[in-house]
Design a protein around this motif. Sequence first.
Motif, PDB file in Angstrom:
ATOM      1  N   MET A 172       0.960  -1.291   0.098  1.00  0.00           N
ATOM      2  CA  MET A 172       0.027  -0.198   0.160  1.00  0.00           C
ATOM      3  C   MET A 172       0.945   1.356  -0.162  1.00  0.00           C
ATOM      4  O   MET A 172       1.758   1.522   0.856  1.00  0.00           O
ATOM      5  N   PRO A 173       0.698   2.122  -0.892  1.00  0.00           N
ATOM      6  CA  PRO A 173       1.349   3.465  -0.995  1.00  0.00           C
ATOM      7  C   PRO A 173       1.130   4.336   0.427  1.00  0.00           C
ATOM      8  O   PRO A 173      -0.045   4.094   0.839  1.00  0.00           O
ATOM      9  N   THR A 174       2.093   5.176   0.641  1.00  0.00           N
ATOM     10  CA  THR A 174       2.029   5.911   1.508  1.00  0.00           C
ATOM     11  C   THR A 174       1.298   7.526   1.098  1.00  0.00           C
ATOM     12  O   THR A 174       2.013   7.964   0.146  1.00  0.00           O
ATOM     13  N   TYR A 175       0.440   8.176   2.074  1.00  0.00           N
ATOM     14  CA  TYR A 175      -0.138   9.358   1.473  1.00  0.00           C
ATOM     15  C   TYR A 175      -0.047  10.354   2.534  1.00  0.00           C
ATOM     16  O   TYR A 175       0.169   9.683   3.886  1.00  0.00           O
ATOM     17  N   GLU A 176      -0.121  11.631   2.326  1.00  0.00           N
ATOM     18  CA  GLU A 176      -0.208  12.571   3.254  1.00  0.00           C
ATOM     19  C   GLU A 176      -1.444  13.490   3.249  1.00  0.00           C
ATOM     20  O   GLU A 176      -1.578  13.877   1.639  1.00  0.00           O
ATOM     21  N   LEU A 177      -2.423  13.429   4.009  1.00  0.00           N
ATOM     22  CA  LEU A 177      -3.524  14.421   3.943  1.00  0.00           C
ATOM     23  C   LEU A 177      -3.257  15.600   4.482  1.00  0.00           C
ATOM     24  O   LEU A 177      -3.168  15.551   5.726  1.00  0.00           O
ATOM     25  N   SER A 178      -3.480  16.781   3.743  1.00  0.00           N
ATOM     26  CA  SER A 178      -3.472  18.128   4.121  1.00  0.00           C
ATOM     27  C   SER A 178      -4.514  18.727   4.345  1.00  0.00           C
ATOM     28  O   SER A 178      -5.464  18.885   3.344  1.00  0.00           O
ATOM     29  N   VAL A 179      -5.237  19.125   5.452  1.00  0.00           N
ATOM     30  CA  VAL A 179      -6.670  19.578   5.644  1.00  0.00           C
ATOM     31  C   VAL A 179      -6.601  20.823   6.394  1.00  0.00           C
ATOM     32  O   VAL A 179      -5.737  21.173   7.268  1.00  0.00           O
ATOM     33  N   ILE A 180      -7.279  21.665   5.884  1.00  0.00           N
ATOM     34  CA  ILE A 180      -7.346  22.964   6.651  1.00  0.00           C
ATOM     35  C   ILE A 180      -8.842  22.945   6.945  1.00  0.00           C
ATOM     36  O   ILE A 180     -10.015  23.049   6.257  1.00  0.00           O
ATOM     37  N   LEU A 181      -8.969  23.165   8.363  1.00  0.00           N
ATOM     38  CA  LEU A 181     -10.042  23.134   9.046  1.00  0.00           C
ATOM     39  C   LEU A 181     -10.703  24.463   9.521  1.00  0.00           C
ATOM     40  O   LEU A 181      -9.962  25.380   9.676  1.00  0.00           O
ATOM     41  N   LYS A 240     -11.363  12.557  -0.997  1.00  0.00           N
ATOM     42  CA  LYS A 240     -11.590  13.848  -1.581  1.00  0.00           C
ATOM     43  C   LYS A 240     -12.980  13.996  -1.491  1.00  0.00           C
ATOM     44  O   LYS A 240     -13.758  15.100  -1.026  1.00  0.00           O
ATOM     45  N   ASP A 241     -14.008  13.003  -1.993  1.00  0.00           N
ATOM     46  CA  ASP A 241     -15.406  12.948  -2.089  1.00  0.00           C
ATOM     47  C   ASP A 241     -16.093  13.214  -0.716  1.00  0.00           C
ATOM     48  O   ASP A 241     -17.005  14.164  -0.595  1.00  0.00           O
ATOM     49  N   ILE A 242     -15.375  12.553   0.226  1.00  0.00           N
ATOM     50  CA  ILE A 242     -16.168  12.606   1.788  1.00  0.00           C
ATOM     51  C   ILE A 242     -15.753  13.948   2.217  1.00  0.00           C
ATOM     52  O   ILE A 242     -16.690  14.531   2.885  1.00  0.00           O
ATOM     53  N   PHE A 243     -14.667  14.644   2.187  1.00  0.00           N
ATOM     54  CA  PHE A 243     -14.141  15.441   2.800  1.00  0.00           C
ATOM     55  C   PHE A 243     -14.872  16.930   2.073  1.00  0.00           C
ATOM     56  O   PHE A 243     -14.940  17.878   2.403  1.00  0.00           O
ATOM     57  N   LYS A 244     -15.113  16.722   0.634  1.00  0.00           N
ATOM     58  CA  LYS A 244     -15.924  17.946  -0.001  1.00  0.00           C
ATOM     59  C   LYS A 244     -17.318  18.023   0.580  1.00  0.00           C
ATOM     60  O   LYS A 244     -17.537  19.042   0.664  1.00  0.00           O
ATOM     61  N   ARG A 245     -18.194  17.066   1.170  1.00  0.00           N
ATOM     62  CA  ARG A 245     -19.324  17.154   1.717  1.00  0.00           C
ATOM     63  C   ARG A 245     -19.323  17.671   3.203  1.00  0.00           C
ATOM     64  O   ARG A 245     -20.313  18.090   3.737  1.00  0.00           O
ATOM     65  N   ASP A 246     -17.948  17.477   3.844  1.00  0.00           N
ATOM     66  CA  ASP A 246     -17.826  17.966   5.181  1.00  0.00           C
ATOM     67  C   ASP A 246     -17.746  19.567   5.408  1.00  0.00           C
ATOM     68  O   ASP A 246     -17.139  20.069   4.659  1.00  0.00           O
ATOM     69  N   LEU A 247     -18.584  20.063   6.235  1.00  0.00           N
ATOM     70  CA  LEU A 247     -19.104  21.431   6.356  1.00  0.00           C
ATOM     71  C   LEU A 247     -17.745  22.206   7.098  1.00  0.00           C
ATOM     72  O   LEU A 247     -17.524  23.225   6.949  1.00  0.00           O
ATOM     73  N   ASP A 248     -17.113  21.114   7.973  1.00  0.00           N
ATOM     74  CA  ASP A 248     -15.981  21.883   8.759  1.00  0.00           C
ATOM     75  C   ASP A 248     -14.549  22.213   7.865  1.00  0.00           C
ATOM     76  O   ASP A 248     -13.685  22.528   8.448  1.00  0.00           O
ATOM     77  N   GLN A 251      -6.995   3.726  -4.644  1.00  0.00           N
ATOM     78  CA  GLN A 251      -8.430   4.480  -4.788  1.00  0.00           C
ATOM     79  C   GLN A 251      -8.848   5.356  -3.649  1.00  0.00           C
ATOM     80  O   GLN A 251      -9.751   6.197  -3.882  1.00  0.00           O
ATOM     81  N   LEU A 252      -8.190   5.330  -2.375  1.00  0.00           N
ATOM     82  CA  LEU A 252      -8.408   5.894  -1.243  1.00  0.00           C
ATOM     83  C   LEU A 252      -8.405   7.457  -1.252  1.00  0.00           C
ATOM     84  O   LEU A 252      -9.167   8.251  -0.860  1.00  0.00           O
ATOM     85  N   PRO A 253      -7.393   8.015  -1.955  1.00  0.00           N
ATOM     86  CA  PRO A 253      -7.526   9.643  -2.033  1.00  0.00           C
ATOM     87  C   PRO A 253      -8.618   9.974  -2.923  1.00  0.00           C
ATOM     88  O   PRO A 253      -9.203  11.277  -2.245  1.00  0.00           O
ATOM     89  N   ASP A 254      -9.102   9.489  -3.716  1.00  0.00           N
ATOM     90  CA  ASP A 254     -10.486   9.906  -4.449  1.00  0.00           C
ATOM     91  C   ASP A 254     -11.616   9.943  -3.647  1.00  0.00           C
ATOM     92  O   ASP A 254     -12.340  10.666  -3.731  1.00  0.00           O
ATOM     93  N   GLN A 255     -11.586   8.739  -2.923  1.00  0.00           N
ATOM     94  CA  GLN A 255     -12.788   8.466  -1.926  1.00  0.00           C
ATOM     95  C   GLN A 255     -12.728   9.485  -0.864  1.00  0.00           C
ATOM     96  O   GLN A 255     -13.642   9.978  -0.607  1.00  0.00           O
TER      97      GLN A 255
END
Length: 143
Positions: free
Chosen positions: A1-10, A79-87, A73-77
């Motif tokens: 499994m590849p390693t990813y880094e998720l950068s989130v601005i809340l 992105k879709d989930i966090f697109k709907r998150d209001l925070d 496929q996880l990064p695309d999934q």
Amino acid sequence: MPTYELSVILKALQRPELVQVIKRCCTNILDQGGIIRGMENLGLKPLPYRMSNHGQKFTEGNYILIKFDGSTQLPDQLKDIFKRDLDVIRRTVFAEEEFVPPCLSGPCEFGEIKNPDHEKRLWWARVQRRSLRWERRKAQKKA
């Protein structure tokens, strides 16, 4: 499994709400089959420019970095989930590439002059040789 880094601005939230949002982000990763390797909270900072999301405008936000392993496929999934998150104001997933130090794969050169004094000496030697040749030719022409 590849390693990813998720950068989130809340959103700029109080500590209890911020903890809930971070837990929600991590739970989303785990629910999709990811493995969390680490997390870093960079704190509340002003945004580089005014950002808008879900009809609201923001000037500051909490920056969070989450390192995780997962399927391709996880990064695309996510992105879709966090697109709907209001925070969540912004979300970006980066693929972590294996860092290979340049000195291990060949000679350790970064484009710098190896020895500036040596280069200068070579240049002066060339100039002196040219002037000696010029002097010799001049002397030969006179003779």
